[in-house]
Scaffold this motif. Structure first.
Motif, PDB file in Angstrom:
ATOM      1  N   TRP A   1       0.834  -1.212   0.000  1.00  0.00           N
ATOM      2  CA  TRP A   1       0.000   0.000   0.000  1.00  0.00           C
ATOM      3  C   TRP A   1       0.866   1.259   0.000  1.00  0.00           C
ATOM      4  CZ3 TRP A   1      -3.369  -1.952   4.632  1.00  0.00           C
ATOM      5  CH2 TRP A   1      -4.241  -2.948   4.170  1.00  0.00           C
ATOM      6  N   ASN A   2       1.993   1.166   0.718  1.00  0.00           N
ATOM      7  CA  ASN A   2       2.872   2.328   0.849  1.00  0.00           C
ATOM      8  C   ASN A   2       4.033   2.286  -0.136  1.00  0.00           C
ATOM      9  OD1 ASN A   2       2.821   4.621   2.944  1.00  0.00           O
ATOM     10  ND2 ASN A   2       1.857   2.941   4.050  1.00  0.00           N
ATOM     11  N   ASP A   3       3.942   1.366  -1.119  1.00  0.00           N
ATOM     12  CA  ASP A   3       4.998   1.264  -2.125  1.00  0.00           C
ATOM     13  C   ASP A   3       6.354   1.084  -1.444  1.00  0.00           C
ATOM     14  OD1 ASP A   3       6.211   1.206  -4.576  1.00  0.00           O
ATOM     15  OD2 ASP A   3       6.271   3.370  -4.839  1.00  0.00           O
ATOM     16  N   CYS A   4       6.363   0.122  -0.508  1.00  0.00           N
ATOM     17  CA  CYS A   4       7.531  -0.035   0.367  1.00  0.00           C
ATOM     18  C   CYS A   4       8.080  -1.453   0.280  1.00  0.00           C
ATOM     19  CB  CYS A   4       7.122   0.293   1.805  1.00  0.00           C
ATOM     20  SG  CYS A   4       8.408   0.071   3.028  1.00  0.00           S
ATOM     21  N   SER A   5       9.351  -1.595   0.080  1.00  0.00           N
ATOM     22  CA  SER A   5      10.064  -2.860   0.191  1.00  0.00           C
ATOM     23  C   SER A   5       9.566  -3.924  -0.772  1.00  0.00           C
ATOM     24  CB  SER A   5       9.953  -3.382   1.641  1.00  0.00           C
ATOM     25  OG  SER A   5      10.893  -4.379   1.883  1.00  0.00           O
ATOM     26  N   VAL A   6       9.576  -3.605  -2.066  1.00  0.00           N
ATOM     27  CA  VAL A   6       9.188  -4.591  -3.075  1.00  0.00           C
ATOM     28  C   VAL A   6      10.204  -5.726  -3.122  1.00  0.00           C
ATOM     29  CG1 VAL A   6       8.720  -4.933  -5.534  1.00  0.00           C
ATOM     30  CG2 VAL A   6       7.992  -2.836  -4.416  1.00  0.00           C
TER      31      VAL A   6
ATOM     32  N   GLY B   1      -9.694  13.961   8.581  1.00  0.00           N
ATOM     33  CA  GLY B   1      -9.260  14.717   7.411  1.00  0.00           C
ATOM     34  C   GLY B   1      -9.938  14.319   6.126  1.00  0.00           C
ATOM     35  N   VAL B   2     -10.690  13.201   6.129  1.00  0.00           N
ATOM     36  CA  VAL B   2     -11.395  12.678   4.956  1.00  0.00           C
ATOM     37  C   VAL B   2     -10.425  12.505   3.790  1.00  0.00           C
ATOM     38  CG1 VAL B   2     -13.520  12.832   3.603  1.00  0.00           C
ATOM     39  CG2 VAL B   2     -13.351  14.079   5.743  1.00  0.00           C
ATOM     40  N   VAL B   3      -9.392  11.673   4.018  1.00  0.00           N
ATOM     41  CA  VAL B   3      -8.428  11.334   2.960  1.00  0.00           C
ATOM     42  C   VAL B   3      -8.474   9.832   2.730  1.00  0.00           C
ATOM     43  CG1 VAL B   3      -6.924  13.282   3.465  1.00  0.00           C
ATOM     44  CG2 VAL B   3      -6.567  11.125   4.667  1.00  0.00           C
ATOM     45  N   PRO B   4      -8.209   9.369   1.505  1.00  0.00           N
ATOM     46  CA  PRO B   4      -8.273   7.925   1.224  1.00  0.00           C
ATOM     47  C   PRO B   4      -7.233   7.149   2.020  1.00  0.00           C
ATOM     48  CG  PRO B   4      -8.241   9.217  -0.808  1.00  0.00           C
ATOM     49  CD  PRO B   4      -7.910  10.152   0.301  1.00  0.00           C
ATOM     50  N   THR B   5      -7.559   5.907   2.333  1.00  0.00           N
ATOM     51  CA  THR B   5      -6.601   5.030   3.015  1.00  0.00           C
ATOM     52  C   THR B   5      -5.505   4.625   2.041  1.00  0.00           C
ATOM     53  OG1 THR B   5      -7.852   3.039   2.428  1.00  0.00           O
ATOM     54  CG2 THR B   5      -8.404   4.101   4.515  1.00  0.00           C
ATOM     55  N   SER B   6      -4.415   4.082   2.594  1.00  0.00           N
ATOM     56  CA  SER B   6      -3.300   3.642   1.750  1.00  0.00           C
ATOM     57  C   SER B   6      -3.744   2.556   0.777  1.00  0.00           C
ATOM     58  CB  SER B   6      -2.167   3.118   2.637  1.00  0.00           C
ATOM     59  OG  SER B   6      -1.692   4.122   3.494  1.00  0.00           O
ATOM     60  N   GLU B   7      -4.671   1.738   1.178  1.00  0.00           N
ATOM     61  CA  GLU B   7      -5.178   0.673   0.316  1.00  0.00           C
ATOM     62  C   GLU B   7      -5.774   1.249  -0.967  1.00  0.00           C
ATOM     63  OE1 GLU B   7      -8.281  -3.102   0.663  1.00  0.00           O
ATOM     64  OE2 GLU B   7      -8.039  -1.683   2.329  1.00  0.00           O
ATOM     65  N   ASN B   8      -6.529   2.334  -0.835  1.00  0.00           N
ATOM     66  CA  ASN B   8      -7.148   2.958  -2.009  1.00  0.00           C
ATOM     67  C   ASN B   8      -6.121   3.722  -2.844  1.00  0.00           C
ATOM     68  OD1 ASN B   8     -10.225   2.551  -1.936  1.00  0.00           O
ATOM     69  ND2 ASN B   8      -9.724   3.046   0.186  1.00  0.00           N
TER      70      ASN B   8
ATOM     71  N   MET C   1      -3.135   2.631  -3.347  1.00  0.00           N
ATOM     72  CA  MET C   1      -2.534   1.558  -4.140  1.00  0.00           C
ATOM     73  C   MET C   1      -3.452   1.186  -5.312  1.00  0.00           C
ATOM     74  SD  MET C   1      -1.514  -2.267  -2.848  1.00  0.00           S
ATOM     75  CE  MET C   1      -0.811  -3.479  -3.953  1.00  0.00           C
ATOM     76  N   TRP C   2      -4.774   1.172  -5.054  1.00  0.00           N
ATOM     77  CA  TRP C   2      -5.746   0.870  -6.115  1.00  0.00           C
ATOM     78  C   TRP C   2      -5.609   1.866  -7.264  1.00  0.00           C
ATOM     79  CZ3 TRP C   2      -9.788   3.449  -8.482  1.00  0.00           C
ATOM     80  CH2 TRP C   2     -10.711   2.680  -9.193  1.00  0.00           C
ATOM     81  N   VAL C   3      -5.510   3.142  -6.942  1.00  0.00           N
ATOM     82  CA  VAL C   3      -5.362   4.184  -7.962  1.00  0.00           C
ATOM     83  C   VAL C   3      -4.076   3.976  -8.752  1.00  0.00           C
ATOM     84  CG1 VAL C   3      -4.996   6.661  -8.306  1.00  0.00           C
ATOM     85  CG2 VAL C   3      -6.764   5.871  -6.725  1.00  0.00           C
TER      86      VAL C   3
END
Length: 632
Positions: free
Chosen positions: A443-448, A581-588, A590-592
């Motif tokens: 989700w956080n584009d971390c440690s591929v 803050g009404v911001v998307p979660t990390s999961e969403n 990643m979806w984008v």
């Protein structure tokens, strides 16, 4: 200490020197039964030091120097020894306890006998003392005390329900009788339990847990359930709720809980903060989402919150409202501010980390992460591996990744945490937890790199696909994340379920249904223009998919040509947004990222924007505008 060989040599030398008798005594052991100390009521000594040994011998042997003129009772000596050992008194106090014990023993009144037992135990035995059990053994060797216990046991049928309850409490605390006599005591208590008040029944139920007899606990719990109307005090109400939680797991009967919740609602205004916490815990444990009661408790908590409210209780309330899926922004804001204030005042790092991890888990479930709480958890995040077990650390990283976008320095910290977790063997012991951890890092584009080496291995993938088929979609997302980062990546063989999009089995959401209905309105004559609730081969869910031409019109999927755009419509529900803050979660996020790389044009509809639209016409104009913007 001389060996036998040395003693033999000494004996030979002594015979030549005329010291035979004295040396022979060194090689002969005197049995401890022959010492005068054995006459002291068969006392089991706590200390074998010379001073203690000589002291008791002095009292036990009348021929010794400074012995009292009158023979001293063995019971008195035992009581004196115990009181001096526990620093509760000396001979003067021991004499008073001894006289009361003797009077109780000689009395022919059952009540006085029972009171003498209670008074003696209370005066002599210190339950918290490390040697309390040895002291009790010493006391039980005394003639008067043993006789008193025997008298009480033989008179069980003459005692009332309150006396028997107190005696049972004494038995379970000090174990003054053996198991057989304890069972006899229960036999005398149960027939008279219907005469106890509700408080007495609660005590009896707590004591029945020690017996490990489920039928006994059920019998008492049923009596409590029948007499719920007698509950008046708040502590009784909370205790009965906790008892009924256990019973509700054995039976589907919920009517008693309904009555208890009504009483709790009536008394909500009188509850203090700790009592509110316990009632919320009872609701959480029983899985009962009584909204009127929860709202009332939340209102009272907001009204009565004080700086003295412990951090432990704050974490408990967070967990309760999370499990009950109750979202009150004002209460959550108050609890968050209080938690930050309490954590900053905690000296022990371990205590702060443990409670912060609990609060973090609740925040991840509620999608709640205010800036001040986020900053506090960030400041303690590096300490998590030092104080959490590997399993809980995995959950903490997942929860943090869901709510927070890691900076580059934080990503490095997370990589070090994961490297230590890998050494602990979490991959084999908890494969699903390991897979969820990998997804959270994705989700956080971390440690591929770590995902490639530790998760996307054929043996691990085969285990997941065979034993946890519901998690295959996660493998698909990770596989695409790896191929997205490394174009030449050749991953393990995955059961992709076909390359065509497949329909999802997700429960229908009214908000999603509303968006889909409006999407259909865009072209009433062609239902095939809209595909709904589908899952891509990469494991991503799309609420609605339309094909749009360059003229901004929705066309059927059967249309030929290359001048068309696939527009994926995603509804961000309340649970997809982090509050306040009404911001998307990390999961969403990643979806984008993934859907854009697959060539889709995206329309993301936040729930708050959609709900603010007044009617269907406004919603259709909003959707048309979003689609137009996506392909521009």
């Amino acid at each position: 200490m001389f060996s036998f060989r040395h003693l033999f040599t000494l004996r030979q030398m002594a015979m030549q020197m005329g010291l035979r008798r004295s040396v022979q005594s060194l090689s002969s052991h005197t049995k401890w039964e022959q010492h005068s100390i054995h006459e002291c009521s068969n006392v089991r000594l706590l200390s074998t030091s010379q001073s203690e040994y000589e002291k008791l011998n002095e009292f036990a042997n009348p021929e010794m120097k400074n012995a009292p003129e009158k023979p001293v009772s063995n019971t008195f000596l035992c009581i004196t020894h115990i009181l001096e050992n526990t620093n509760k008194g000396g001979k003067e106090e021991a004499e008073k306890v001894f006289n009361d014990l003797v009077e109780g023993y000689q009395a022919n009144d059952e009540k006085r006998n029972l009171k003498a037992v209670f008074d003696t135990l209370e005066s002599v035995i210190v339950k918290g003392d490390v040697h309390w059990f040895k002291h009790l053994q010493i006391l039980q060797t005394c003639k008067e005390f043993r006789g008193l216990l025997e008298k009480v046991f033989n008179s069980l049928s003459n005692y009332n329900e309150h006396d028997l309850l107190n005696l049972l409490t004494c038995q379970l605390t000090f174990r003054i009788y053996d198991k057989t006599r304890e069972a006899k005591l229960w036999e005398n208590v149960l027939p008279k339990s219907n005469k106890l008040n509700i408080s007495g029944l609660i005590r009896l139920h707590h004591m029945s847990k020690n017996s490990k007899d489920n039928s006994l606990q059920n019998q008492i719990a049923k009596q409590i359930a029948r007499r719920w109307m007698e509950i008046e005090k708040v502590n009784e109400l909370i205790s009965v709720m906790k008892i009924m939680i256990l019973e509700s797991k054995k039976s589907s009967e919920a009517s008693v809980f309904d009555h208890l919740e009504e009483k709790a609602l009536q008394k909500a205004e009188t509850l203090n903060l700790e009592e509110i916490t316990q009632v919320l815990f009872a609701l959480r444990a029983s899985g009962r989402r009584n909204l009127p009661l929860i709202k009332s408790l939340a209102y009272c908590m907001k009204k009565k919150m004080s700086d003295d409210f412990p951090l432990k209780s704050t974490a408990s309330v967070f967990t309760s409202i999370s499990k009950l899926n109750f979202h009150d922004a004002a209460l959550l804001g108050l609890l968050s501010d209080h938690a930050v204030m309490k954590v900053n005042g905690v000296q022990e790092k371990k205590e702060a980390v443990n409670f912060l991890s609990i609060i973090l888990m609740s925040c991840a479930h509620l999608r709640w992460f205010p800036p001040n709480l986020e900053k506090t958890i960030q400041s303690h995040f590096e300490e998590f591996p030092n104080h959490l077990n590997p399993h809980h650390l995995c959950f903490a990283i997942c929860n943090m990744s869901k709510l927070h976008s890691f900076s580059e320095s934080e990503k490095e910290v997370v990589r070090n945490m994961v490297a230590k977790l890998e050494e602990k063997g979490i991959e084999k012991s908890h494969p699903v937890v390991w897979l969820n951890l990998a997804l959270a890092l994705g989700w956080n584009d971390c440690s591929v790199d770590w995902v490639l080496s530790s998760v996307l291995k054929q043996d691990f993938v085969d285990n997941i696909q065979k034993n946890f088929p519901a998690m295959v979609s996660v493998l698909r997302q990770l596989d695409y994340e790896a191929s997205f980062a490394f174009p030449n990546f050749q991953g393990p063989r995955l059961d992709l379920g076909g390359q065509k999009p497949e329909r999802t089995n997700t429960k229908q959401d009214s908000l999603v249904t509303d968006v889909i209905d409006i999407t259909h309105v865009l072209d009433k004559q062609m239902d095939e223009s809209v595909q709904t609730r589908i899952m891509t081969s990469q494991g991503h869910e799309i609420d609605a998919l339309v094909l749009v031409g360059n003229d901004k019109r929705v066309v059927p999927f059967s249309s030929s040509g290359s001048n068309f755009h696939k527009v994926a419509i995603k509804v961000l529900k309340f649970q997809d947004m982090i509050q306040p803050g009404v911001v998307p979660t990390s999961e969403n996020r990643m979806w984008v990222r993934h859907m854009q790389s697959l060539g889709y044009k995206l329309v993301v509809i936040p729930y708050n924007e959609w709900k603010s639209l007044p009617g269907n016409n406004s919603k259709m104009m909003y959707l048309e505008k979003k689609i137009t913007e996506s392909i521009s």
